[in-house]
Design a protein around this motif. Structure first.
Motif, mmCIF file in Angstrom:
data_model
loop_
_atom_site.group_PDB
_atom_site.id
_atom_site.type_symbol
_atom_site.label_atom_id
_atom_site.label_comp_id
_atom_site.label_asym_id
_atom_site.label_seq_id
_atom_site.Cartn_x
_atom_site.Cartn_y
_atom_site.Cartn_z
ATOM 1 N N LYS A 85 -8.236 52.479 76.958
ATOM 2 C CA LYS A 85 -6.883 52.473 77.557
ATOM 3 C C LYS A 85 -6.840 51.574 78.796
ATOM 4 O O LYS A 85 -5.818 50.982 79.114
ATOM 5 N N PHE A 291 -6.414 51.509 67.123
ATOM 6 C CA PHE A 291 -7.460 52.509 67.394
ATOM 7 C C PHE A 291 -6.811 53.848 67.780
ATOM 8 O O PHE A 291 -7.144 54.897 67.241
ATOM 9 N N PHE A 292 -5.868 53.793 68.695
ATOM 10 C CA PHE A 292 -5.256 55.047 69.152
ATOM 11 C C PHE A 292 -4.273 55.597 68.105
ATOM 12 O O PHE A 292 -4.135 56.821 67.968
ATOM 13 N N LYS A 299 -2.814 64.199 64.749
ATOM 14 C CA LYS A 299 -2.044 65.282 65.380
ATOM 15 C C LYS A 299 -0.668 65.335 64.726
ATOM 16 O O LYS A 299 0.326 64.933 65.313
HETATM 17 C C1 3H9 Z 1 -16.341 48.269 75.912
HETATM 18 O O1 3H9 Z 1 -17.197 49.084 76.073
HETATM 19 C C2 3H9 Z 1 -16.288 46.965 76.648
HETATM 20 C C3 3H9 Z 1 -17.606 46.656 77.295
HETATM 21 O O2 3H9 Z 1 -18.173 45.511 76.689
HETATM 22 C C4 3H9 Z 1 -17.429 46.462 78.763
HETATM 23 C C5 3H9 Z 1 -16.639 45.258 79.139
HETATM 24 C C6 3H9 Z 1 -16.458 45.077 80.630
HETATM 25 N N1 3H9 Z 1 -11.900 54.804 75.272
HETATM 26 O O3 3H9 Z 1 -12.808 58.994 67.673
HETATM 27 P P1 3H9 Z 1 -12.661 60.391 68.135
HETATM 28 C C7 3H9 Z 1 -11.110 59.110 72.640
HETATM 29 S S1 3H9 Z 1 -15.036 48.555 74.856
HETATM 30 C C8 3H9 Z 1 -10.886 55.680 75.344
HETATM 31 O O4 3H9 Z 1 -11.531 61.195 67.572
HETATM 32 P P2 3H9 Z 1 -15.247 60.959 67.001
HETATM 33 C C9 3H9 Z 1 -10.287 59.068 71.356
HETATM 34 O O5 3H9 Z 1 -9.100 58.336 71.529
HETATM 35 C C10 3H9 Z 1 -15.340 50.153 74.171
HETATM 36 N N2 3H9 Z 1 -10.794 56.779 74.570
HETATM 37 O O6 3H9 Z 1 -14.015 61.214 67.989
HETATM 38 C C11 3H9 Z 1 -10.028 60.550 71.131
HETATM 39 O O7 3H9 Z 1 -8.980 60.940 72.003
HETATM 40 P P3 3H9 Z 1 -7.895 62.025 71.550
HETATM 41 C C12 3H9 Z 1 -16.345 50.085 73.106
HETATM 42 C C13 3H9 Z 1 -11.772 56.973 73.686
HETATM 43 O O8 3H9 Z 1 -16.256 61.959 67.366
HETATM 44 C C14 3H9 Z 1 -11.322 61.207 71.619
HETATM 45 O O9 3H9 Z 1 -11.925 60.261 72.513
HETATM 46 N N3 3H9 Z 1 -16.463 51.393 72.503
HETATM 47 C C15 3H9 Z 1 -12.858 56.100 73.559
HETATM 48 O O10 3H9 Z 1 -14.766 60.868 65.592
HETATM 49 C C16 3H9 Z 1 -12.280 61.528 70.497
HETATM 50 O O11 3H9 Z 1 -12.521 60.334 69.724
HETATM 51 C C17 3H9 Z 1 -15.816 51.720 71.363
HETATM 52 O O12 3H9 Z 1 -15.111 50.916 70.773
HETATM 53 C C18 3H9 Z 1 -12.904 54.976 74.407
HETATM 54 N N4 3H9 Z 1 -13.925 54.098 74.364
HETATM 55 O O13 3H9 Z 1 -15.797 59.502 67.343
HETATM 56 C C19 3H9 Z 1 -16.042 53.110 70.861
HETATM 57 N N5 3H9 Z 1 -13.688 56.556 72.574
HETATM 58 O O14 3H9 Z 1 -8.669 63.261 71.317
HETATM 59 C C20 3H9 Z 1 -14.751 53.731 70.406
HETATM 60 C C21 3H9 Z 1 -13.131 57.691 72.133
HETATM 61 O O15 3H9 Z 1 -6.973 62.080 72.692
HETATM 62 N N6 3H9 Z 1 -14.903 55.127 70.034
HETATM 63 N N7 3H9 Z 1 -11.984 57.945 72.793
HETATM 64 O O16 3H9 Z 1 -7.290 61.490 70.292
HETATM 65 C C22 3H9 Z 1 -15.444 55.521 68.846
HETATM 66 O O17 3H9 Z 1 -15.949 54.731 68.069
HETATM 67 C C23 3H9 Z 1 -15.365 56.963 68.502
HETATM 68 O O18 3H9 Z 1 -14.333 57.532 69.264
HETATM 69 C C24 3H9 Z 1 -16.681 57.736 68.763
HETATM 70 C C25 3H9 Z 1 -16.405 59.259 68.578
HETATM 71 C C26 3H9 Z 1 -17.734 57.309 67.741
HETATM 72 C C27 3H9 Z 1 -17.173 57.511 70.155
#
Ligand code: 3H9
Length: 745
Positions: A85, A291-292, A299
């Motif tokens: 975000k 993604f979001f 929900k």
């Molecule tokens: C980055 O790191 C850039 C770097 O290079 C630094 C540059 C300077 N941010 O998926 P889920 C929320 S870019 C915000 O349902 P799961 C998600 O929206 C980032 N929110 O669970 C949800 O919220 P809600 C690189 C996030 O167990 C809740 O957490 N990283 C983020 O099926 C649960 O998520 C990625 O791209 C986030 N980063 O899967 C990883 N991650 O409950 C992205 C999660 O309100 N995330 N949320 O709907 C994922 O791949 C999966 O969420 C993960 C868990 C595998 C972690």
């Protein structure tokens, strides 16, 4: 002796103290920027997190009693990377993780990343800055930035190739795949975390005082390849081909390439430049929106007030699938892969044997793709997968998915039977792409347990599951179908009941426009090209050839639009006072069903062939058709092709929203991205509409509907007009402009 206490960090700490060789300074890591996987986990601001990490490191460096630093997560997760975000906030864009990663690496004391759960994106980049990485055997690691339109922006594109080599780094960074990197040594059982720590720590810390220089990745050269240049140019071709117009994979490639050509510091500068290009690109916003959106649709709510909050799914211990045609085979395969015991039923032994063979073939192929697949799936075990022609075998199943062909009378007959045979608690699902769920449910004595589950072909591959509630469908039934989608690793989207539901209903005007464009002067290859250049995997005519033209033909015959039930004297190009194109019907009458017959909108090398070639026969058929119907051939440019196809699809989307069939634009976008090949980097049709501007879409629809007043799909939706009149509000506010949800059910 290992002193086990409740928390992971504590265990580690005690262990090291007992060894009396080294002390740890534990940086409390998972704050803000590092988001954990569970919704209950804490999100704190990036500023606080980075500051805490920097302060902790400096304190550790300054404190002579600290011999080493360990960075770890809490609650079994290391880090999911940066707060996605945060990228849309200009204030937070300037905050850099890279310098902190460098600070970690420069530390004079050994810094260890102890990875459990996930280490993704910025989280893995932090680990790459550490001198040592230890990981739980089940830890999953990756740099998925590319999937949200970015590249690893904290020096990850420069460190990873130094650690794992260019081919592996390129693969990880340009695809965003998440890997389980730790493979337990042969003969070692997968052990619990404390054991693994002990195992690894011994080898890392002994003997103490090892020099850190060789452990600093930025000081290491990128491993050379004998044919680096050739390798890179081949890799670039592959990356571009798979990107379908998405920018991030190519820029990820450029960043890794910089690592092979420039010193570390220059590579980091290049990474930053490329990161900033992506950060401000519309594509990154679209992908982050997607993604979001994918998470938001979990929900679900319905206009009657039912919602995910109050409804609980029922467990599915055993399921049944009726009909082993193309869809049924894929659905059985999906269930077996999800380890749900299945009964597969066909009408007679001949069809059953054909279906069994096909299912086994699919499962063998899936098992080959999986590690230890065959044993895990265990599909030769009748307790896991049973084939039958006997409905009585369905007595004890918890859920049935009917997947016979689209014929209302047949479906009703089956549901009537199921209602008598299945146990009272069993859920009855129908896999239909358009038929009325209420009518099917009316054939049962339990309409509250009847629901539409619209799978997409091939059902064991495609991620979308459209879940359609009827008039009487209970919230528990919806919750159970959503849970099933999750177990099958699909994205479930809940929608209301109308002809074609959400996805196909939007597809009708799109496909219709594509055919009208042919009538007016275009060619299948021209239309497909425009749509594929936009980013769709496959244009409408190639798609139609793949799916089979006979499917739609049968449905149109059923609706009385063509065939023997068409009233005599009906004008060739008009139905119910609206424009109609008989072109697809004429192709079918000529035996051109698409790939399966080797001819359709294109010609193929043979029946069942896959390579579409423009067909001179079709071109002359089209000109004869135009002559017969006195249609003046005109040149149609790319803009008109794109706008008429896409804007009519979007227009239908606005009607669907206004009718309460989908509860928000995100739902339609998730459906289109996961079920219809809409390019994700364009965020889905409704998000795309918001980027084009609703006023522009309205103006274009008005123009085209004036030119084609007999085409209802081009008449602008009242909801679209309203939003334009309200000053083109942002997408997330659209639904608030509907005075009250109005479900047509
Ligand atoms: C980055 O790191 C850039 C770097 O290079 C630094 C540059 C300077 N941010 O998926 P889920 C929320 S870019 C915000 O349902 P799961 C998600 O929206 C980032 N929110 O669970 C949800 O919220 P809600 C690189 C996030 O167990 C809740 O957490 N990283 C983020 O099926 C649960 O998520 C990625 O791209 C986030 N980063 O899967 C990883 N991650 O409950 C992205 C999660 O309100 N995330 N949320 O709907 C994922 O791949 C999966 O969420 C993960 C868990 C595998 C972690």
């Amino acid at each position: 002796k290992l002193h086990v206490q409740s928390g992971y960090t504590v265990i580690f700490f005690k262990y090291l103290i007992c060894k009396n060789t080294i002390y740890t300074f534990i940086v409390p890591f998972l704050i803000s920027m590092l988001i954990l996987c569970q919704p209950h986990l804490l999100l704190v601001s990036v500023e606080i997190f980075l500051q805490a990490l920097e302060d902790g490191l400096k304190r550790a460096d300054a404190d002579p009693s600290v011999k080493a630093v360990m960075i770890c997560g809490e609650n079994g997760k290391f880090s999911a990377g940066a707060d996605i975000k945060g990228f849309s906030s200009p204030k937070r864009r300037g905050i850099a993780l890279g310098p902190i990663v460098s600070l970690i690496e420069r530390s004079e004391k050994p810094v260890v990343a102890a990875i459990e759960g996930v280490a993704l994106g910025g989280g893995l980049e932090v680990a790459l800055g550490c001198h040592y990485r230890i990981a739980h055997v089940k830890a999953r690691m990756g740099l998925p930035e590319v999937t949200i339109g970015l590249l690893p922006g904290a020096e990850g594109t420069q460190r990873l190739p130094r650690l794992v080599g260019v081919p592996a780094a390129l693969d990880m960074i340009t695809t965003g795949k998440v890997l389980c990197l730790v493979i337990p040594p042969k003969g070692v059982k997968i052990c619990s975390l404390p054991d693994v720590d002990a195992l690894f720590c011994n080898s890392i810390f002994l003997p103490p005082g090892q020099p850190l220089g060789p452990r600093r990745l930025s000081l290491k050269p990128v491993p050379k390849l004998p044919n680096m240049e050739a390798f890179l140019s081949e890799a670039l071709v592959k990356v571009k081909k798979q990107a379908h117009g998405c920018l991030a994979p190519e820029l990820c490639f450029q960043a890794v390439k910089a690592a092979t050509e420039q010193p570390f510091a220059d590579g980091v500068r290049r990474e930053q430049e490329l990161f900033n290009v992506l950060l401000t690109s519309g594509q990154a916003q679209a992908l982050q929106y997607a993604f979001f959106a994918e998470r938001a649709v979990q929900k679900w709510t319905t206009p009657s007030g039912a919602s995910w909050k109050s409804a609980s799914p029922q467990p599915i211990h055993k399921a049944a699938v009726i009909g082993l045609g193309t869809m049924g085979r894929g659905i059985v395969t999906s269930l077996v892969k999800a380890k749900i015991p299945v009964v597969a039923l066909e009408q007679d032994l001949e069809y059953l044997n054909m279906g069994r063979k096909a299912v086994m073939f699919l499962l063998e192929r899936e098992a080959m793709k999986m590690e230890q697949g065959a044993q895990t799936l265990d599909f030769h075990n009748p307790a896991r997968l049973q084939f039958t022609v006997d409905f009585d075998v369905l007595r004890d199943v918890d859920l049935v998915i009917e997947a016979v062909f689209e014929n209302m009378a047949l479906k009703k007959e089956i549901f009537h039977k199921l209602s008598r045979i299945c146990k009272p608690g069993a859920f009855l699902c129908t896999n239909t792409s358009a038929l009325n769920i209420n009518e099917i449910a009316s054939a049962t004595s339990r309409p509250q347990q009847v629901i539409g589950t619209h799978f997409f072909s091939p059902a064991h591959v495609m991620k979308l599951l459209e879940i359609i509630y009827g008039h009487h469908t209970s919230p528990t039934t919806i919750a159970t179908a959503m849970q099933l989608a999750k177990v099958l690793k699909k994205v479930g989207v809940v929608v209301g009941n109308c002809f074609g539901f959400a996805g196909n209903r939007m597809m009708f005007p799109y496909a219709q426009q594509a055919v009208f464009l042919l009538e007016e002067g275009s060619r299948p290859e021209a239309v497909d090209q425009v749509i594929e250049d936009f980013g769709f995997r496959i244009g409408p005519f190639r798609m139609s050839d793949l799916a089979g033209l006979d499917v739609g033909w049968r449905s149109r015959k059923g609706q009385g639009l063509t065939g023997p039930s068409l009233p005599p004297g009906t004008p060739a190009r008009q139905r119910h006072g609206h424009r109609y194109s008989p072109l697809p019907d004429l192709l079918c009458e000529n035996g051109r069903f698409g790939q399966k017959t080797g001819k359709g909108w294109y010609q193929y090398e043979k029946a069942g062939g896959r390579t579409a070639k423009p067909d001179p026969w079709l071109h002359s058929f089209l000109s004869q058709y135009r002559d017969t119907h006195r249609i003046k051939t005109r040149f149609i440019d790319q803009e008109e092709i794109l706008e008429r196809c896409l804007f009519s699809l979007i227009n239908e989307g606005f009607d669907i929203l206004a009718e309460g069939i989908a509860s928000g634009p995100e739902h339609l976008d998730v459906i289109y991205i996961n079920g219809y090949g809409w390019p994700k980097h364009r965020g889905g049709p409704m998000f795309y509409a918001s980027t084009v501007g609703l006023s522009r879409i309205l103006a274009k629809l008005q123009k085209y509907s004036e030119a084609h007043p007999d085409v209802p799909g081009l008449q602008p939706s009242a909801f679209l007009k309203k939003l334009v009149a309200m000053g083109n509000p942002p997408l997330k506010e659209w639904m608030s402009y509907l005075s009250r949800p109005n479900n047509k059910l």
